[in-house]
Design a protein around this motif. Structure first.
Motif, PDB file in Angstrom:
ATOM      1  N   GLY A   1       0.749  -1.110  -0.064  1.00 51.08           N
ATOM      2  CA  GLY A   1      -0.006  -0.026   0.052  1.00 51.08           C
ATOM      3  C   GLY A   1       0.777   1.263   0.002  1.00 51.08           C
ATOM      4  N   PRO A   2       0.157   2.431   0.305  1.00 55.37           N
ATOM      5  CA  PRO A   2       1.021   3.559  -0.091  1.00 55.37           C
ATOM      6  C   PRO A   2       1.863   4.186   1.372  1.00 55.37           C
ATOM      7  CG  PRO A   2      -1.513   4.198   0.420  1.00 55.37           C
ATOM      8  CD  PRO A   2      -1.220   2.618   0.244  1.00 55.37           C
ATOM      9  N   GLY A   3       1.322   3.650   2.461  1.00 59.06           N
ATOM     10  CA  GLY A   3       1.987   4.081   3.744  1.00 59.06           C
ATOM     11  C   GLY A   3       3.112   3.137   4.250  1.00 59.06           C
ATOM     12  N   ASN A   4       3.369   3.402   5.511  1.00 61.69           N
ATOM     13  CA  ASN A   4       4.359   2.472   6.292  1.00 61.69           C
ATOM     14  C   ASN A   4       4.029   0.864   6.301  1.00 61.69           C
ATOM     15  OD1 ASN A   4       5.596   4.679   6.595  1.00 61.69           O
ATOM     16  ND2 ASN A   4       5.426   5.132   8.702  1.00 61.69           N
ATOM     17  N   ASN A   5       2.708   0.456   6.250  1.00 62.78           N
ATOM     18  CA  ASN A   5       2.437  -0.838   6.076  1.00 62.78           C
ATOM     19  C   ASN A   5       3.058  -1.352   4.526  1.00 62.78           C
ATOM     20  OD1 ASN A   5       1.227  -2.469   8.020  1.00 62.78           O
ATOM     21  ND2 ASN A   5      -0.431  -3.204   6.366  1.00 62.78           N
ATOM     22  N   GLY A   6       2.782  -0.651   3.777  1.00 64.17           N
ATOM     23  CA  GLY A   6       3.541  -0.767   2.415  1.00 64.17           C
ATOM     24  C   GLY A   6       5.015  -0.730   2.260  1.00 64.17           C
ATOM     25  N   ALA A   7       5.586  -0.017   3.116  1.00 62.73           N
ATOM     26  CA  ALA A   7       7.073  -0.099   3.314  1.00 62.73           C
ATOM     27  C   ALA A   7       7.566  -1.065   3.918  1.00 62.73           C
ATOM     28  CB  ALA A   7       7.386   0.928   4.335  1.00 62.73           C
ATOM     29  N   ASP A   8       6.600  -1.545   4.967  1.00 66.04           N
ATOM     30  CA  ASP A   8       7.023  -3.184   5.258  1.00 66.04           C
ATOM     31  C   ASP A   8       7.019  -4.041   4.387  1.00 66.04           C
ATOM     32  OD1 ASP A   8       7.236  -2.206   8.113  1.00 66.04           O
ATOM     33  OD2 ASP A   8       5.158  -2.671   8.743  1.00 66.04           O
ATOM     34  N   GLY A   9       6.224  -4.026   3.575  1.00 64.93           N
ATOM     35  CA  GLY A   9       5.864  -5.024   2.388  1.00 64.93           C
ATOM     36  C   GLY A   9       7.128  -4.873   1.392  1.00 64.93           C
ATOM     37  N   TYR A  10       7.593  -3.778   0.978  1.00 62.55           N
ATOM     38  CA  TYR A  10       8.815  -3.615   0.257  1.00 62.55           C
ATOM     39  C   TYR A  10      10.051  -4.207   0.715  1.00 62.55           C
ATOM     40  CZ  TYR A  10       5.854  -0.968  -3.159  1.00 62.55           C
ATOM     41  OH  TYR A  10       5.072  -0.230  -3.998  1.00 62.55           O
ATOM     42  N   ALA A  11      10.290  -3.894   2.213  1.00 63.03           N
ATOM     43  CA  ALA A  11      11.217  -4.190   2.976  1.00 63.03           C
ATOM     44  C   ALA A  11      11.275  -5.884   2.979  1.00 63.03           C
ATOM     45  CB  ALA A  11      11.188  -3.909   4.426  1.00 63.03           C
ATOM     46  N   LEU A  12      10.281  -6.538   3.289  1.00 65.23           N
ATOM     47  CA  LEU A  12       9.892  -7.852   2.940  1.00 65.23           C
ATOM     48  C   LEU A  12      10.387  -8.345   1.579  1.00 65.23           C
ATOM     49  CD1 LEU A  12       8.817 -10.648   4.092  1.00 65.23           C
ATOM     50  CD2 LEU A  12       6.636 -10.265   3.318  1.00 65.23           C
ATOM     51  N   ALA A  13       9.921  -7.787   0.520  1.00 68.14           N
ATOM     52  CA  ALA A  13      10.088  -8.257  -0.788  1.00 68.14           C
ATOM     53  C   ALA A  13      11.565  -8.184  -0.817  1.00 68.14           C
ATOM     54  CB  ALA A  13       9.517  -7.402  -1.902  1.00 68.14           C
ATOM     55  N   ARG A  14      12.383  -7.173  -0.469  1.00 57.64           N
ATOM     56  CA  ARG A  14      13.902  -6.963  -0.662  1.00 57.64           C
ATOM     57  C   ARG A  14      14.329  -8.182   0.030  1.00 57.64           C
ATOM     58  NH1 ARG A  14      16.669  -4.762   2.987  1.00 57.64           N
ATOM     59  NH2 ARG A  14      15.149  -3.707   4.018  1.00 57.64           N
ATOM     60  N   ARG A  15      14.107  -8.582   1.356  1.00 55.31           N
ATOM     61  CA  ARG A  15      14.766  -9.523   2.106  1.00 55.31           C
ATOM     62  C   ARG A  15      14.627 -11.127   1.401  1.00 55.31           C
ATOM     63  NH1 ARG A  15      15.886  -8.116   7.721  1.00 55.31           N
ATOM     64  NH2 ARG A  15      15.778 -10.324   7.981  1.00 55.31           N
ATOM     65  N   LEU A  16      13.284 -11.286   0.616  1.00 55.61           N
ATOM     66  CA  LEU A  16      13.086 -12.480   0.185  1.00 55.61           C
ATOM     67  C   LEU A  16      13.693 -12.768  -1.152  1.00 55.61           C
ATOM     68  CD1 LEU A  16       9.304 -12.649   0.962  1.00 55.61           C
ATOM     69  CD2 LEU A  16      11.089 -14.108   2.018  1.00 55.61           C
ATOM     70  N   SER A  17      14.043 -11.707  -1.854  1.00 54.10           N
ATOM     71  CA  SER A  17      14.340 -11.713  -3.276  1.00 54.10           C
ATOM     72  C   SER A  17      15.673 -12.455  -3.523  1.00 54.10           C
ATOM     73  CB  SER A  17      14.516 -10.215  -3.898  1.00 54.10           C
ATOM     74  OG  SER A  17      15.397  -9.441  -3.350  1.00 54.10           O
ATOM     75  N   ALA A  18      16.610 -12.571  -2.625  1.00 54.28           N
ATOM     76  CA  ALA A  18      17.788 -12.921  -2.811  1.00 54.28           C
ATOM     77  C   ALA A  18      17.724 -14.628  -3.044  1.00 54.28           C
ATOM     78  CB  ALA A  18      19.053 -12.713  -1.783  1.00 54.28           C
ATOM     79  N   GLU A  19      16.768 -15.263  -2.743  1.00 53.50           N
ATOM     80  CA  GLU A  19      16.745 -16.592  -2.856  1.00 53.50           C
ATOM     81  C   GLU A  19      15.366 -17.157  -2.945  1.00 53.50           C
ATOM     82  OE1 GLU A  19      16.797 -18.712   1.220  1.00 53.50           O
ATOM     83  OE2 GLU A  19      17.823 -17.000   1.797  1.00 53.50           O
ATOM     84  N   LYS A  20      14.338 -16.269  -2.972  1.00 53.36           N
ATOM     85  CA  LYS A  20      12.866 -16.808  -3.274  1.00 53.36           C
ATOM     86  C   LYS A  20      12.539 -16.025  -4.589  1.00 53.36           C
ATOM     87  CE  LYS A  20      12.480 -18.974   0.692  1.00 53.36           C
ATOM     88  NZ  LYS A  20      12.242 -20.578   0.519  1.00 53.36           N
TER      89      LYS A  20
END
Length: 467
Positions: free
Chosen positions: A30-49
């Motif tokens: 989403g557009p706020g800090n909940n979305g920010a948590d999501g982008y951080a999650l995608a970054r953390r997973l992207s190396a191996e998932k």
């Protein structure tokens, strides 16, 4: 703190994939800090998932913009909805958090409905998108298998409506003491003028009435009396539950007994019958199956103010109930009153007490505020408001029992609860303590029934015996 939030989400995603097998992960941002948590999650997973982010709404908050940039820089992919959802094994909802107000946009609701229809595992960040701060719907609601709530548990997660959408709730540490979050919540309550305290009950709060002394007799554990009326079986069910929950003696009180084949012979033999309250009554259960008249029983309870009581079912339709509560309000300790209404009965009780006309739906959706208002009018009275998540309230303290299950949606289960509470009161336990332990025992025992559709009152009583 945001990195800790993403780490907590990552842990749950990995647990889901371990249970269901490998597959792609789609993060709805989403557009706020909940979305920010999501982008951080995608970054953390992207190396191996195979991690895919969806920009459900354009990033607006400074942290959301920053985390989106970091995710892209690390190689995370931001894809259109259709492509991102295709073949994914897990969907993570990071659209809106607990700070959302208003109505969910139609296009977001449509996306949620589509995701809800998928077989993928579903995880929500903080609070499922579509729920407001009271746990009520403000659009289509994301149906999570797990909800990772950040910093501290939110009351919205324990609304009756919310129970079907939150799944298993996990509280994530953000690297700051949980007490700091709790203090902020309490300060907000003080500023709002409510001064209320909320507590989530755990199974460890259930203190069963185990007997510690051996040099005792049946009189050592109290005498519970249950008023019997038009539907005789209800009083016998309550009495049977009370006897199995530690009460030394149980009497069913009525001047006109009728034979009811639905009551097991065993219980009929175990409990006594009488035309009046026994001289040494230590607690009374009144209302279940009684009919539309309370008879002389309120007068007896007002004269014997040292005897605690539980009011249930038909008691919430008597005009005399409000006057009785005013006569007993303010009583402390074991001489109190415990009320056990379901939402329809609560609506009637509010009307009788002059607190207003409310529909059943309003009693469910606005239950916290209505419980507060009721308890402020009747200090010292303990209210057990039944529902998907039970609220137990006394004065300004509210406790939530989230252990309940739909198996309890069966005639007679409320009579069993009345019996359990009355049994503890009869043994000298305080009214709030009795309500908490009995409610937890009632819910935990129901969870032990193998098939949730097959619970009966007497099976429930047997399950309580097995705790």
């Amino acid at each position: 703190m945001m990195e800790n939030a993403a780490a907590a989400l990552e842990k749950e995603v990995r647990a889901c994939l371990k249970e269901r097998g490998p597959g792609a992960v789609t993060v709805l941002c989403g557009p706020g800090n909940n979305g920010a948590d999501g982008y951080a999650l995608a970054r953390r997973l992207s190396a191996e998932k195979d991690a895919r982010a969806v920009e459900v709404m354009a990033a607006k908050s400074a942290m959301c913009v920053l985390q989106k940039e970091r995710a892209l820089a690390s190689g995370a992919r931001i894809l259109p909805q259709e492509e991102a959802l295709e073949g994914c094994a897990c969907v993570v909802d990071c659209v809106f958090g607990s700070g959302f107000h208003g109505k969910i946009p139609d296009d977001v609701s449509a996306l949620i409905e589509k995701v809800n229809a998928m077989s993928a595992a579903k995880i929500s960040c903080d609070i499922p998108t579509g729920l407001d701060s009271h746990g009520n719907a403000c659009g289509s609601v994301f149906r999570a298998d797990r909800t990772v709530t950040m910093g501290v548990l939110k009351l919205a997660l324990y609304g009756d409506y919310a129970k079907d959408f939150c799944g298993n709730v996990v509280s994530a540490s953000l690297g700051v003491s949980d007490r700091n979050f709790e203090d902020c919540a309490l300060e907000a309550e003080k500023e709002s003028g409510s001064g209320a305290e909320f507590w989530l009950l755990e199974r460890e709060d259930m203190v069963l009435p185990h007997r510690k002394s051996q040099n005792v007799n049946k009189g050592s554990f109290g005498h519970a009396a249950f008023v019997c009326g038009e539907k005789e079986g209800a009083a016998f069910m309550a009495a049977g539950a009370a006897l199995r929950f530690g009460a030394g003696l149980c009497t069913v009180v009525s001047q006109d007994f009728k034979y009811n084949a639905d009551v097991p012979h065993e219980i009929r033999c175990e409990v006594m019958r009488g035309g009046a309250f026994p001289d040494r009554t230590t607690a009374v259960g009144l209302g279940m199956g009684l009919g539309r008249s309370p008879g002389p029983f309120y007068d007896w309870l007002l004269k014997n103010s040292g005897v605690p009581c539980v009011l249930d079912a038909d008691a919430f339709y008597y005009d005399e109930t409000a006057a009785f509560l005013r006569g007993r309000a303010g009583t402390e300790g074991p001489a109190g009153v415990v009320l056990t209404p379901h939402p329809k009965e609560f609506a009637s009780l509010l009307r009788l007490c002059g607190l207003g006309e409310f529909s059943v739906a309003e009693c469910v959706l606005g239950r916290v505020d209505l419980v507060r208002e009721f308890c402020s009018m009747f200090p010292g009275v303990t209210l057990v408001l039944k529902g998907a998540n039970v609220i137990i309230a006394r004065n300004s303290s509210l406790f939530i029992n989230a252990e309940g299950t739909s198996a309890l949606s069966k005639a007679g289960s409320g009579d069993v609860l009345t019996g359990l509470i009355t049994a503890l009161l009869a043994q000298g336990r305080g009214d709030l303590d009795s309500a908490i332990t009995a409610s937890l025992a009632h819910a935990v025992a129901a969870r032990g029934i193998k098939n949730d559709f097959s619970l009966t009152p007497f099976r429930l009583i047997d399950a309580v015996c097995g705790l």
